[in-house]
Design a protein around this motif. Structure first.
Motif, PDB file in Angstrom:
ATOM      1  N   ASP A  40       0.821  -1.207   0.000  1.00 40.29           N
ATOM      2  CA  ASP A  40       0.000   0.000   0.000  1.00 40.29           C
ATOM      3  C   ASP A  40       0.860   1.264   0.000  1.00 40.29           C
ATOM      4  O   ASP A  40       0.492   2.263  -0.621  1.00 40.29           O
ATOM      5  CB  ASP A  40      -0.928   0.021   1.209  1.00 40.29           C
ATOM      6  N   VAL A  41       2.001   1.228   0.694  1.00 40.42           N
ATOM      7  CA  VAL A  41       2.905   2.382   0.693  1.00 40.42           C
ATOM      8  C   VAL A  41       3.358   2.680  -0.728  1.00 40.42           C
ATOM      9  O   VAL A  41       3.346   3.840  -1.171  1.00 40.42           O
ATOM     10  CB  VAL A  41       4.113   2.149   1.629  1.00 40.42           C
ATOM     11  N   ILE A  42       3.716   1.640  -1.463  1.00 44.08           N
ATOM     12  CA  ILE A  42       4.142   1.835  -2.861  1.00 44.08           C
ATOM     13  C   ILE A  42       2.990   2.368  -3.699  1.00 44.08           C
ATOM     14  O   ILE A  42       3.150   3.312  -4.477  1.00 44.08           O
ATOM     15  CB  ILE A  42       4.697   0.526  -3.446  1.00 44.08           C
ATOM     16  N   GLY A  43       1.809   1.793  -3.532  1.00 44.31           N
ATOM     17  CA  GLY A  43       0.643   2.238  -4.293  1.00 44.31           C
ATOM     18  C   GLY A  43       0.255   3.674  -3.979  1.00 44.31           C
ATOM     19  O   GLY A  43      -0.081   4.446  -4.886  1.00 44.31           O
ATOM     20  N   LEU A  44       0.286   4.025  -2.706  1.00 45.71           N
ATOM     21  CA  LEU A  44      -0.097   5.386  -2.316  1.00 45.71           C
ATOM     22  C   LEU A  44       0.940   6.416  -2.760  1.00 45.71           C
ATOM     23  O   LEU A  44       0.577   7.535  -3.145  1.00 45.71           O
ATOM     24  CB  LEU A  44      -0.313   5.465  -0.808  1.00 45.71           C
ATOM     25  N   THR A  45       2.223   6.059  -2.720  1.00 46.44           N
ATOM     26  CA  THR A  45       3.228   7.026  -3.176  1.00 46.44           C
ATOM     27  C   THR A  45       3.244   7.146  -4.696  1.00 46.44           C
ATOM     28  O   THR A  45       3.724   8.145  -5.220  1.00 46.44           O
ATOM     29  CB  THR A  45       4.649   6.671  -2.681  1.00 46.44           C
ATOM     30  N   VAL A  49       3.957  12.805  -5.457  1.00 47.15           N
ATOM     31  CA  VAL A  49       5.134  13.224  -6.209  1.00 47.15           C
ATOM     32  C   VAL A  49       6.430  12.659  -5.639  1.00 47.15           C
ATOM     33  O   VAL A  49       7.479  12.766  -6.255  1.00 47.15           O
ATOM     34  CB  VAL A  49       5.238  14.768  -6.272  1.00 47.15           C
ATOM     35  N   HIS A  50       6.375  12.071  -4.439  1.00 42.97           N
ATOM     36  CA  HIS A  50       7.582  11.597  -3.778  1.00 42.97           C
ATOM     37  C   HIS A  50       7.872  10.140  -4.129  1.00 42.97           C
ATOM     38  O   HIS A  50       6.958   9.327  -4.192  1.00 42.97           O
ATOM     39  CB  HIS A  50       7.443  11.736  -2.259  1.00 42.97           C
ATOM     40  N   PRO A  51       9.143   9.805  -4.328  1.00 38.09           N
ATOM     41  CA  PRO A  51       9.495   8.406  -4.580  1.00 38.09           C
ATOM     42  C   PRO A  51       9.334   7.582  -3.298  1.00 38.09           C
ATOM     43  O   PRO A  51       9.478   8.097  -2.197  1.00 38.09           O
ATOM     44  CB  PRO A  51      10.964   8.479  -5.020  1.00 38.09           C
TER      45      PRO A  51
END
Length: 115
Positions: A40-45, A49-51
């Motif tokens: 989810d962290v990857i999906g939300l980022t 605009v942040h990597p």
């Protein structure tokens, strides 16, 4: 030498502020984001605009230290100290780059920034 004194003073101020009971909006956003699982962290980022690398590394650090205390204040301090460590690592890498360029006939800060 003067640059190192400035870096150390900045680093110490970040450490002192890490134990402040207040947080900024971006810190609250980060703490909310890393409450999710890794996928989810990857999906939300991906929608931001942040990597995701910083958030993923911070999540791992928080997971590592969450056994000590799960309080919000402790989580905020871990996040701030993690940022301070990232600052210190960046400063050290810049210093190494500066020293290498200086031995090659470095002519100014403008050349240093041209990485």
């Amino acid at each position: 030498m003067c640059l190192w004194i400035l870096i150390v003073l900045c680093f110490l101020s970040v450490i002192v502020c890490a134990f402040s009971p207040t947080i900024w909006l971006d810190e609250a956003f980060t703490l909310g984001l890393i409450r999710h699982d890794m996928a989810d962290v990857i999906g939300l980022t991906a929608q931001d605009v942040h990597p995701p690398l910083y958030y993923l590394m911070l999540k791992m650090a928080e997971d590592l230290f969450s056994c000590v205390s799960g309080t919000f204040a402790f989580r905020a301090a871990v996040a701030k100290l993690f940022s301070a460590a990232a600052f210190a690592a960046t400063a050290a890498l810049c210093w190494v780059k500066f020293r290498r360029e200086e031995t090659k006939g470095f002519k100014g800060v403008g050349e240093l920034l041209d990485i």
